[in-house]
Design a protein around this motif. Structure first.
Motif, short mmCIF file in Angstrom:
data_model
loop_
_atom_site.label_atom_id
_atom_site.label_comp_id
_atom_site.label_asym_id
_atom_site.label_seq_id
_atom_site.Cartn_x
_atom_site.Cartn_y
_atom_site.Cartn_z
N TYR A 166 17.53 98.38 46.88
CA TYR A 166 18.53 97.34 46.66
C TYR A 166 19.69 97.89 45.82
O TYR A 166 20.86 97.70 46.16
CB TYR A 166 17.84 96.16 45.95
CG TYR A 166 18.76 95.10 45.41
CD1 TYR A 166 19.32 94.13 46.25
CD2 TYR A 166 19.07 95.04 44.05
CE1 TYR A 166 20.15 93.15 45.74
CE2 TYR A 166 19.90 94.07 43.54
CZ TYR A 166 20.44 93.13 44.39
OH TYR A 166 21.27 92.16 43.89
N ILE A 206 16.85 94.06 53.32
CA ILE A 206 17.15 94.00 51.89
C ILE A 206 18.66 93.98 51.68
O ILE A 206 19.19 93.22 50.89
CB ILE A 206 16.54 95.21 51.14
CG1 ILE A 206 15.02 95.06 51.07
CG2 ILE A 206 17.12 95.33 49.73
CD1 ILE A 206 14.31 96.24 50.45
N PHE A 228 20.17 90.78 49.68
CA PHE A 228 21.38 91.03 48.90
C PHE A 228 22.32 89.82 48.90
O PHE A 228 22.73 89.32 47.84
CB PHE A 228 22.10 92.27 49.44
CG PHE A 228 23.44 92.50 48.80
CD1 PHE A 228 23.55 92.64 47.43
CD2 PHE A 228 24.58 92.58 49.59
CE1 PHE A 228 24.79 92.86 46.83
CE2 PHE A 228 25.82 92.79 49.00
CZ PHE A 228 25.93 92.93 47.62
#
Length: 809
Positions: free
Chosen positions: A407, A514, A519
């Motif tokens: 991330y 992700i 996000f």
RNA sequence: GGGCUGGUGGUCUAGUGGUAUGACGUUCGCUUGACAGGCGAAAGGUCGCCGGUUCAAUUCCGGCUCAGCCCACCA
């Protein structure tokens, strides 16, 4: 043998006093999984067993469930991902939480659009958007049915009353409210810049929408003229020659130093471009000369911006060349490349070609190569808040932890803001109009949402006084809506987000999204509420084929979850999923389903055995050591099981219960108590222990294999236990564990195992009676306390215990 | 080039500062009055390679290597 091989259940039932019996019916010798599973699936739905109860006083556990796209059947990856978080949801219910478990359909994206267009033979673009949206919602009923059918078949315990759709008026309202809030907070803007463009889908794309793809290409060495001499330039994209705006060399490159500041002539197109210097030019690559076109890649954009180069746009939105390309006008990029190379060869301008491995960006939807085009788009500011997003990410517990690094990597490498407009027709409309007179963008009013600017009109005049508006035709990126799933599931913006539900407790998804779903959801929660969207993120891996390759239709290695359910059972498929370590990619192993089947049958047969000896719910009475051992082990197992589950490791929890069930309860305890059960009609303490253990075991298995456990619970325990369904019951309460008994039980197991080996080594059947046997054991004084159990279990008439190294004689 | 995972008996996997878990497969034996889609047992591993810390490393540290993934580069 005097006894029948199979008990006659009817006879037994009629003999027994039904009013006293706690079980209304007995388990059949062979379970019919298909029948059992569909029966309970229907019952759970009909009785709304998993409906969220807002009045409950239990603390809430809220799930942010990934809404599947509506475009066909669910695949094996869904089966893995979905059952993994279903394990958690079901576990949390048994652990005493009020579980909020919504479900939605993601139907505002291109897969759905294509699905509907294909099905009805229509084109979204041929009609007003609102009309097509309505058609989608209507037409999708069949497709939704398939996805619901699959979800139900997987044994998902969603609360179906919460069902949301990402193209519904409510979701449109949520996405538009989000936009207006960002607009108010000055976090959105409109920009005209070179951006990623998919010529196939004919829309702009964001950085997250582009994936890398390896391909073999050729590096072409082409003659340019400079200073009346030939220079060679290496390029992979000769079709961009007409868009060339400069060439660059390294300032220290002796070969070309003299040329800096001079002009070069582009072959075939015969126009002049400046020769410039830049330190980032690689002297080794190609000929050490870089050609800059508008635009071949990101580096071109950088150079174009930094050196304020002119703009020569030759590519149209369809991915074809325009009139600036002269006689190549109308050709696609690929066609133009071929033709230009042919001409260059004919003119002896192409000196050589070298093979080159190249990575190109492709559109995540259609997998076609993307281009860079200058267009005007709505953007959401991300770059200025990168640090904040990393901070937010650190407030979330990632399972497994290392996915937080991914991330953060993504954020650290983000180069651009989020382009949220898309040049598509189907989707959530951007709630904006443009004044025809002064070109001012006028946004909708919150109170009028949802709006479609193509059919609705602004309720006010423009600042300049004009009432004449042009609607915005673009729609939002689907992630604009999907990034709001927690909010949408909680009926925002119509209802305020209660802190009881938000942040939610858990989001579960694959690691492939992700950079998008996770996000963007974090971005939105931060921008709108200064909060994290969920406390925990459970990230799971991808399902690969048995050889470790991704599953693809083209490879013919796709495994259908429906076929697996048909062949084995839904519980067996869930068992397979429960095997997977969180976050790891997993090669599909069919034998795990076969193993699952064995476990189901084992559980069934164990339950049959226990049930045969239970006529009423046994009351607690004085327990023997062996009983205290297994009850102690049951509670130890439960404790460890809960620890794993609380740490979002369902596969470890499952191993815990499985080991206890198979290798302690079934292999040893059951064998150790048979002599008591058959020797003494009452044997109440055994029956009590069997009852408690089996019920506890069923509850621990329940999140994983919900159908078979429900069936056994309903048939065997329901009339004595008050819970309507095993899935809304509670785990056994903590009790004091008799640690001495647990230790002694383990010694007994050791002794029994040694005698079993002795019998096996001597080709004896385990049931064979032994007149006399001597067991040597270091802790012989302890073992004396359980000598009767050893004797009874192993059918030994005379057992002598002697101190010494473990040995049987 | 940066980052992240993983390398454990034939295969797949668990785990740990004191030579290791389970499954499948293999071999042998067996109707334990629940279970032949069963039961019991056995064989099989120098825990990727090198070095360091330690009385002791598969486990900790450093380096390497192989595989996979994410990102950057990609004329």
């Amino acid at each position: 043998m005097a006894l029948e091989k199979k008990p006659n259940f009817k006879e037994i039932e009629s003999k027994s006093n039904k009013s006293k019996r706690f079980a209304s019916s007995r388990l059949s010798p062979k379970p019919n999984f298909k029948e059992i599973e569909s029966r309970w699936q229907k019952w759970w739905l009909d009785k709304k067993i998993f409906k969220f109860d807002p009045k409950s006083k239990k603390s809430i556990f809220a799930n942010d469930t990934p809404p599947p796209t509506i475009s066909g059947r669910l695949h094996i990856g869904h089966a893995l991902n979905y059952t993994l978080f279903d394990f958690v949801a079901r576990y949390k219910r048994l652990a005493g939480f009020n579980v909020f478990y919504p479900i939605g359909w993601d139907d505002n994206g291109q897969p759905t659009e294509r699905y509907v267009e294909k099905k009805l033979g229509i084109k979204s673009k041929d009609m007003p958007r609102s009309k097509f949206n309505k058609i989608v919602i209507n037409e999708l009923k069949d497709a939704e049915k398939l996805v619901k059918e699959d979800s139900v078949a997987f044994g998902m315990s969603y609360d179906w009353s919460t069902l949301y759709k990402t193209i519904s008026p409510q979701s449109i309202k949520a996405a538009q409210t989000s936009f207006l809030d960002l607009h108010k907070k000055d976090l959105v803007y409109r920009a005209e810049e070179p951006m990623l463009w998919c010529p196939h889908c004919q829309t702009v794309l964001s950085q997250a929408d582009v994936e890398d793809k390896q391909r073999a290409t050729k590096l072409n060495y082409i003659k340019f003229k400079a200073n009346k001499k030939d220079i060679l330039i290496a390029t992979t994209r000769p079709e961009l020659l007409p868009a060339c705006v400069a060439i660059f060399v390294h300032p220290d490159d002796k070969r070309y130093k003299k040329l800096i500041g001079k002009k070069a002539t582009v072959p075939l197109f015969d126009y002049q471009i400046p020769i410039k210097a830049s330190k980032d030019i690689d002297l080794e690559f190609g000929t050490g000369i870089l050609m800059v076109c508008t635009f071949g890649d990101k580096a071109d954009i950088e150079k174009w911006k930094k050196h304020k180069l002119p703009l020569k746009i030759i590519v149209t939105k369809e991915g074809k060349l325009n009139k600036l390309a002269g006689k190549y006008k109308g050709l696609t990029l690929a066609e133009a490349r071929k033709k230009i190379l042919k001409y260059l060869t004919a003119e002896k301008l192409l000196v050589k070609q070298e093979p080159l491995q190249q990575t190109v960006g492709v559109c995540w939807r259609c997998h076609e190569a993307v281009e860079f085009l200058v267009t005007k788009q709505w953007m959401i500011n991300l770059i200025d808040y990168k640090k904040e997003f990393i901070k937010q990410g650190r407030k979330i517990k990632w399972h497994p932890k290392f996915f937080r690094a991914r991330y953060e990597d993504w954020i650290n490498n983000l180069g651009w803001d989020w382009v949220v407009s898309r040049q598509r027709h189907f989707g959530v409309p951007i709630p904006v109009w443009y004044c025809k007179k002064c070109n001012e963008a006028v946004v909708a009013d919150l109170k009028n949402l949802p709006v479609d600017p193509e059919t609705d009109k602004p309720k006010k005049k423009c600042k300049c006084g004009s009432k004449d508006f042009e609607p915005e035709h673009d729609v939002f990126d689907t992630w604009m809506t999907s990034s709001l799933t927690p909010e949408i599931a909680l009926s925002w913006p119509d209802k305020k987000l209660s802190s009881k539900f938000f942040p939610m407790d858990l989001r579960s998804s694959g690691h492939d999204i992700i950079r998008t779903w996770a996000f963007y959801t974090i971005v939105k929660a931060f921008y709108h509420f200064k909060k994290i969207p969920w406390k925990h993120a459970m990230i799971n891996g991808m399902v690969l084929d048995p050889k470790g390759r991704p599953m693809h239709k083209s490879l013919g290695n796709v495994v259908s979850p429906r076929n697996m359910i048909e062949k084995y059972s839904s519980d067996a498929m869930r068992y397979w999923a429960s095997n997977v370590s969180l976050g790891e990619d997993i090669p599909f192993q069919e034998k795990e389903l076969a193993r699952g089947m064995k476990i189901l049958i084992k559980l069934w047969n164990v339950s049959r055995f226990v049930e045969l000896h239970l006529k009423t719910k046994p009351k607690k009475s004085k327990l023997k050591t062996i009983d205290q051992w297994i009850l102690g082990r049951l509670h130890q197992t439960l404790e460890q099981y809960q620890k794993y589950f609380d740490n979002y490791q369902p596969s470890k929890a499952r191993k815990e219960i499985e080991m206890f069930f198979l290798h302690e309860f079934a292999d040893f305890y059951l064998e150790m108590v048979k002599h008591r059960l058959y020797g003494d009609e009452k044997a109440n303490e055994v029956k009590y222990t069997l009852y408690q253990c089996l019920l506890g075991i069923l509850k621990m298995w329940a999140p994983f294999i919900p159908h078979i456990t429900e069936e056994i619970y309903q048939q065997t325990f329901k009339s004595a236990e008050k819970d309507k369904s095993i899935h809304i019951s509670a785990f056994p309460k903590k009790t004091k564990i008799d640690k001495k008994a647990v230790k002694l039980g383990k010694l007994t197991v050791e002794a029994v195992a040694a005698i079993r080996k002795y019998k096996a080594d001597n080709n004896m059947s385990l049931g064979k009676e032994i007149e006399k046997l001597t067991l040597y054991h270091p802790k012989v004084s302890e073992l004396k306390k359980v000598a009767d159990d050893i004797k009874g279990t192993m059918r030994i008439k005379e057992l002598h215990l002697k101190k010494g190294k473990l040995k049987v004689k």
